[in-house]
Design an enzyme around this catalytic site. Sequence first.
Site, mmCIF file in Angstrom:
data_model
loop_
_atom_site.group_PDB
_atom_site.id
_atom_site.type_symbol
_atom_site.label_atom_id
_atom_site.label_comp_id
_atom_site.label_asym_id
_atom_site.label_seq_id
_atom_site.Cartn_x
_atom_site.Cartn_y
_atom_site.Cartn_z
ATOM 1 N N GLY A 522 -10.936 -5.110 19.408
ATOM 2 C CA GLY A 522 -12.174 -5.592 18.813
ATOM 3 C C GLY A 522 -12.896 -4.448 18.148
ATOM 4 C CG ASP A 640 -26.618 -4.594 23.386
ATOM 5 O OD1 ASP A 640 -27.154 -5.690 23.095
ATOM 6 O OD2 ASP A 640 -25.679 -4.110 22.748
#
Length: 833
Positions: A522, A640
Site C-alpha cells: 500500500g 491519527d
Amino acid sequence: MKIIYRLISLLFITLLSTHTMVSARTMNTINSTEILRDGDTLLSSDGTFELGFFSPGNSRNRYVGIWYGQIRPQTVVWVANRENPVTNMSGVLRLVNPGILVLVNETNDTVWYTNNTSSSVRNPIAQLLNSGNLVITDNESENPSNFIWQSFDYPTDTLLPGMKLGWNLKARQEYFLSSWKSNDDPSRGDFTTHIDPTGYPQGYTKRGEVELSRLGPWNGLIFSGNLQRSSIYSFELVMNDEEVYYHNEVHNNSVITRLRLSLSGVAQRWVWVNRTQGWVIYLTNPVDNCDTYGLCGAYGSCSVDNVPICGCLSDKFVPRDADGWDRADWSDGCVRRTTLSCQAGEGFVKYSGIKLPDAKHSLYNRSMNLDECKEWCLQNCSCMAYSSLDIRGPSGCLLWFDELVDIKEMSVDGQDLYIRMASSDLEKISAKSKRRKRKTLLIVTLLLVVVIVLTGSSLALYYRRRKKNARRSLRVRGGMRLNKITNSPNDQSHNKDVELPLFDLHTLTKATDNFSVDNKLGEGGFGPVYKGLLEDGHEVAVKRLSKTSLQGVDEFENEVICIAKLQHRNLVKLLGYCIQDEENMLVYEYMTNKSLELILFDPAKSTLLDWPKRFNIINGVARGLMYLHQDSRLRIIHRDLKASNILLDSEMNPKISDFGLARSFGGNETGANTRRVVGTYGYMSPEYAVDGLFSVKSDVFSFGVLVLEIVSGNRNRGFSHRDHNLNLLGHAWMLYKEGRSSELIGFNLENSCYLSEALRSIHIGLLCVQQCSGDRPNMSSVVMMLGNDNVLPQSKQPGFFTDRDITPNGESSVSSNATASTNEMSVTLLMPR
C-alpha cells in the site's frame, strides 16, 4: 435474639406517643426524644452527606442509607437494612436508650438495629459526620470521638476516605466490602473484597470462597503489582497486635472520591469532577487478564504483552501438563526441570519486575536485611523464595514456604523475587554467563585486530563522516535529531538514543526484491509499504519514505522515537530502521491480514468478521489506546487513529500502527495546542479540527468513530442514507434517540446473546464522540465499560454529525489554521498527506 427484638419493640411503642417527628434537613444529630420518618433526612454539618430512606433503581422497597448530599443523581455509599427492606413508606428510625438505633415498620416490628447492646450511655445521640460516618456517642462525654457504634465498622459496597478495610483482631471483627445483588437490590451480592492477614497482608476479591483477583503483599508503599501512587489521596497499611487494616485519606477535602465494589466484582476508584458534574473512574482492579488469580498456576508467569499470556518463569521451569498448556489450560502451572534436594550448592536466581506471589504461606521479619534473609532461607529446606519486605529498605524480609502462585510481570512498580534453584541449574547459569563473557572478549579482541590491520583511524573517520552526513540530511529535511525526543522538551529523562537494530539498505533491497511492485502492500502520504522476506525467513513490512513527501521525514523520526519506547500486544512492533544514502525506512512485523480497512469495508471480505472478532478488535484497540494514554513510559496521543491504521494478524487480533503524527508527553500533561492540524477527517475531534486543541480525548473521539464503523460496517465519511443526509455519527445518534440502535448493526448476529454486546458497543461509541471533550470517557473507563454490564450514562450530541462537505475528495488533510461556525467547518489551507 428474639427477646432483644421484643424488648426494643416494646420500648419503642411505649415512648412513641411522646416523641415528635423531626424535620432533620437542617440537623446532623437526633437524640432519644426524636424520630426520623420516611421523607425526613439527616444532614452532615457541611452538607456533604445525607441520611434517609431511599428506593434503589426500580425497586419499591425502602432502605435507610447514606448518600452524597450535593451530588445528583443520588450516589448511595452505605445501607443499614440491606438484607431487610421496609416494604412501604411507613419506616421510622429511632434512637432508644441505652444508645441503640432502631428501624421499625408500620406494625412496629424491628427491621434493623445497631448491635451495640453491650454499651450504655446516659444521653445518647446519633450524628452524621462530614466524613459520611454515622456514629452513636454520649452527648455528655468529654471525648466526643469515643463512639459506642459507627457505620464505618460495617461497610457495604463502598470504602470512603477514613474507613478501614481489614481486621480488628482483638474484637475478631472484619471490615470488608460486599457488592450489591443488583441495581435494584442492595442486599449482599456474590462478590467481596478483603484484606487477608494470613501470612503477610494482601487484598483479595472473591466470589463466594473462590479467589478471583489479588492485590500483592504490602511492600511499604503500595500493594505489590496493583495500586499505583496517587496525587489526590494517600493510603497505608496499619499493622499491630490489635488491628490489621488498609485505609486511605484525601490530601484535599474538596476532592470527592470513593472505592466501590461493582456488581461484577470489579473494585473501582471513582472521583467526582465538578466541571462536568459527573463521576470518572480513576483506577480499577483487576486491570487486565493477568490479574485473574492463579491464571498461570504455580511457577507460571503472566504477561499481557505475550501471546499466550502465560509462560513458565524461565527455562528452568517446564509446564506440569504440556498437553493442557497447548490447549491454553495453564491451571496446573509449571515445575522445576531439576528437583530440589536440599543439598549443598543450592542458591537463588533473581527475577525482576514482577508482582510478588501469593503470600498466604509466608513469614516475615522486619529486622533482617536481604543477605541475612538469603542465608536463613537457604538453611530451611522448605523455604522456596524471599524478597524485600519494604522497598524503602534497608531491612525487612518476606519468605515463601510453598509453591509460588499468581505471579505477574510488571512494566512498572514490579519487584525483585529470589527463587530457590538446584545447584546444577545454578552451575548452568554460571557457565552460560562465563561463555558469554569469553565470547564477548574474543569478539572485542578480533575487532581490535581488524581495526589495527585496516588502519582503524581512517576507517573510523569514514564511518563518522557517513553517519554525520546521514544525520545532517535527516535534520535538514526533518527539523530534529533522531536520537532525541523533542515532543516533550521539559522531560530530559527521555533524551536517550533509540535502541533499535539498524538494517542495511542492501538487506532490505534484497528482502523486497528491489522494492518490486508485486511486493507493494500500500501507500500513504509518507510513501509506499512493501512486504519483505529476510534471509532468516522472517516476513517484514518495510515503510519507505518517499523523496517527494512533504511531511514524511517528520513522521519518520517521530515514529521511531515514539514506538521504540512502546511494548504492548495491541501495538505493531517496530523491528528496526534504515538510514543510508538518501533512503529512510522503517521495518515492522508483517501483519497477515493487513489493515482493518481492507476487510471491514469490503462487502466480500467483511463476512470474515463475525461479531466475536469485531468485539475482540474493539477491545484490543481500546486496551492499546489505554496503554498509550496511561500505562506507557511516555503518555502518547496517537492523533491519527482510523481503520487503515489498525493492522490485523493471522488471528484477526488488532495492532495500532502509524505513529508518524503521534505526540508524547511527560508527567501529568494530557494535551496541547498546535497551529498545524494534521490527521484524517471523519476521525478528527471537533476541538482539534477547528481549534488545533488535541488531547487524549481526541483519540477517544477517533476510537468512538472506529467503534461505530466496526459495528455498522460503514465509513463515517461518505456514508449515505435514503432518508437523510447525515454522516454515520448523525445516523447512529438519531437511531439511539429513537431507541432503534439495533438498525445500525451491519451484519447478521448468529447468536442473539451478542445483541446486547453490539448495542452496548454502539452506546459506548456514542459516548466517545460526544461534542464536548470533557463529556467523553477516558480509555480506562471505556475498557471497563466494554468489560462489564454496569448501566451506562446517557450520551449527549456527537460532534460533526450534521450534513457537511469538509474537504475535497480525499480522506486526509493538513491545516495550519481552521475556523468553524455552528453548522459547517471551513479549512483555510488543505494539503493531502
